[in-house]
Design an enzyme around this catalytic site. Structure first.
Site, PDB file in Angstrom:
ATOM      1  N   LYS A 114       0.821  -1.215   0.000  1.00 45.32           N
ATOM      2  CA  LYS A 114       0.000   0.000   0.000  1.00 45.32           C
ATOM      3  C   LYS A 114       0.851   1.259   0.000  1.00 45.32           C
ATOM      4  O   LYS A 114       0.497   2.243  -0.642  1.00 45.32           O
ATOM      5  CB  LYS A 114      -0.957   0.005   1.203  1.00 45.32           C
ATOM      6  CG  LYS A 114      -2.070  -1.016   1.073  1.00 45.32           C
ATOM      7  CD  LYS A 114      -3.122  -0.865   2.162  1.00 45.32           C
ATOM      8  CE  LYS A 114      -4.256  -1.869   1.944  1.00 45.32           C
ATOM      9  NZ  LYS A 114      -5.278  -1.792   2.997  1.00 45.32           N
ATOM     10  N   LYS A 197      -5.111 -10.958  -6.922  1.00 48.29           N
ATOM     11  CA  LYS A 197      -6.384 -11.073  -6.218  1.00 48.29           C
ATOM     12  C   LYS A 197      -7.314  -9.951  -6.642  1.00 48.29           C
ATOM     13  O   LYS A 197      -6.870  -8.860  -7.007  1.00 48.29           O
ATOM     14  CB  LYS A 197      -6.171 -11.085  -4.706  1.00 48.29           C
ATOM     15  CG  LYS A 197      -6.053  -9.738  -4.057  1.00 48.29           C
ATOM     16  CD  LYS A 197      -6.275  -9.781  -2.550  1.00 48.29           C
ATOM     17  CE  LYS A 197      -6.345  -8.330  -2.071  1.00 48.29           C
ATOM     18  NZ  LYS A 197      -7.278  -8.071  -1.000  1.00 48.29           N
ATOM     19  N   LYS A 200     -10.109  -3.759  -4.685  1.00 49.52           N
ATOM     20  CA  LYS A 200     -10.571  -2.456  -5.173  1.00 49.52           C
ATOM     21  C   LYS A 200      -9.398  -1.590  -5.600  1.00 49.52           C
ATOM     22  O   LYS A 200      -9.543  -0.747  -6.467  1.00 49.52           O
ATOM     23  CB  LYS A 200     -11.420  -1.756  -4.119  1.00 49.52           C
ATOM     24  CG  LYS A 200     -10.720  -1.489  -2.821  1.00 49.52           C
ATOM     25  CD  LYS A 200     -11.734  -1.268  -1.721  1.00 49.52           C
ATOM     26  CE  LYS A 200     -11.055  -1.361  -0.363  1.00 49.52           C
ATOM     27  NZ  LYS A 200     -11.950  -1.839   0.673  1.00 49.52           N
TER      28      LYS A 200
END
Ligand code: ADP
Ligand code: NA
Length: 330
Positions: A114, A197, A200
Site C-alpha cells: 500500500k 487477487k 478495489k
C-alpha cells in the site's frame, strides 16, 4: 454467552463491496452469526490511513452498513457497529503500538504494497500502524475466530504474537484468536488477470466485480473473463487460474461442488460456463442492490441499528480496556 466470539471488520473506502469481499469474508460473517457471538464493524478509523473526503467517508460508512445488512447480517443475531463509535479501539491501539517492534511492523507485507502505491513520502504513519490497530480491534472483543480472506493471515499472526506477548508480560488478559479462512474462497482472483487477487485498489476495472454495479455491467464483465487457450473446463488453479476462479465462484454461489460442475460442463466450451455464471451473478446482485437501497432509504433504522450496536460493542470493549489499563499500570 457461552458461544465463541467472532470479530471482523471491513473498510468503507470504496463504496461498493466487491465479489472477493463477499465470498472471502462477508459470507462467513453471515454464517457465523448462527454459531458465534459475532461482532462486525465498519472500520472507518482504518479508512483515514489514506486521504479521505469527509462527506464521502460518512456516506460510504453508511453504504457499507447497508450492504452488510443486505448481505444477510441480522442485528438481532450479531453486533453491527462503526469502529469510531467505540473509542476503546484507539485507546487499546496505543497500548498495542507500544508493544510492537518497529522491525516487526515493518515486515507487514500489506504496508509495503500500500505504501508503494502511495509513494514512500506520502504514506502516513497511520498506514504503517494500521495492522496494530487491527490487533486492538480483535483483542478488545476476546475474539476466538476472525473471518477474513487469505490476505489478512499475516495480520492475524501479528495479533496472536502480541496477545501472547502481553499475556506473558502482564498476566493472562487476551484470548488468542484464530484466523477463520475458508480455503476455497480465501482468495478470489481478478477476472481479467487471474494471477492477482480481486481488489478495489489493484484490480483492472473489468476484472473487478462490484456488487453495486448495474447487473448488465456485471454480466458483461463475467462474459469477458480471461480464461486460456485450452478448452477443457477443469479445476486446476496452477495451470488454469481463470477457469478455476470462475468454477470457485460458480460453485460457491450455487452451492454445487466443483466436481459436479466439471461433470456438467464436460464437452462444453468456456462460453457456456461464462453465460451461466453471468446469469447466476445477475440473480445474486439484483436483489442485493435493491436491498442495499432499501436500507439506505430508511436512515432511522440504520441509525438505530448502529446506536444499539455501538452500545453492545462498548460494553465488551470497555471491560477489556479497563483490565488492560490496570495491567499496564494506569
Ligand atoms: P480490499 O482487499 O479490496 O482492500 P478490504 O481490505 O476492505 O478490501 O477487505 C475486506 C475483507 O475482504 C477482508 O477480510 C479481506 O481479506 C477480504 N478480501 C478482500 N479481497 C479478497 C479477495 N480477492 N478474495 C477473498 N477475500 C478477499
Ligand atoms: Na484486504
Amino acid at each position: 454467552s457461552e458461544r465463541p466470539r467472532a470479530l471482523s471488520g471491513i473498510q468503507p473506502t470504496a463504496g461498493s463491496f466487491h465479489l472477493g469481499n463477499y465470498l472471502g469474508a462477508i459470507r462467513q460473517y453471515v454464517a457465523l452469526q448462527e454459531t458465534h457471538d459475532a461482532f462486525y464493524m465498519v472500520v472507518d478509523l482504518h479508512a483515514i490511513t489514506v486521504p479521505q473526503d469527509p462527506a464521502e467517508l460518512r456516506a460510504n460508512t453508511r453504504l457499507a452498513v447497508a450492504q452488510l445488512l443486505a448481505s444477510g447480517l441480522d442485528p438481532e443475531r450479531c453486533t453491527l457497529f462503526v469502529q469510531s463509535h467505540v473509542p476503546e479501539h484507539a485507546q487499546l491501539g496505543w497500548v498495542m503500538n507500544c508493544l510492537t517492534g518497529f522491525g516487526e511492523a515493518s515486515r507487514m507485507t500489506q504496508f509495503k504494497d500500500k505504501s508503494a502505491k502511495q509513494g514512500a513520502d506520502r504514506a502516513t504513519v497511520g498506514l504503517f500502524t494500521y495492522p496494530i490497530l487491527q490487533v486492538a480491534d480483535i483483542l478488545l472483543y476476546q475474539a476466538s475466530h476472525v473471518p477474513v480472506g487469505e490476505d489478512q493471515r499475516q495480520h492475524i499472526e501479528l495479533t496472536r504474537d502480541l496477545a501472547e506477548r502481553f499475556n506473558g508480560r502482564f498476566g493472562d488478559t487476551f484470548r488468542i484468536p484464530e484466523p477463520y479462512i475458508v480455503k476455497e474462497t480465501g482468495k478470489i482472483y481478478d477476472l481479467q488477470d487471474p494471477t492477482i487477487k480481486m481488489s478495489k485498489s489493484a484490480s483492472t476495472p473489468k476484472g473487478l466485480i462490484n456488487l453495486l454495479d448495474e447487473p448488465k455491467t456485471t454480466a458483461k464483465k463475467v462474459k469477458s473473463a480471461v480464461t486460456d487457450t485450452d478448452t477443457v473446463i477443469r479445476f486446476d488453479p496452477e495451470n488454469k487460474p481463470g477457469v478455476s476462479n470462475l468454477l470457485t465462484i460458480m460453485a460457491t454461489l450455487t452451492g454445487t461442488s466443483v466436481a459436479d460442475l466439471e461433470k456438467s460442463y464436460e464437452g462444453k466450451m468456456y462460453g457456456a460456463l461464462k453465460t451461466d455464471l453471468a446469469e447466476v451473478m445477475v440473480d445474486f446482485v439484483t436483489p442485493f442492490r435493491d436491498r442495499t437501497q432499501e436500507y439506505l432509504d430508511d436512515p432511522e433504522t440504520l441509525d438505530s441499528v448502529l446506536a444499539k450496536g455501538a452500545e453492545k460493542a462498548r460494553a465488551v470493549a470497555a471491560e477489556t480496556l479497563a483490565r488492560t489499563y490496570e495491567r499496564v499500570g494506569f
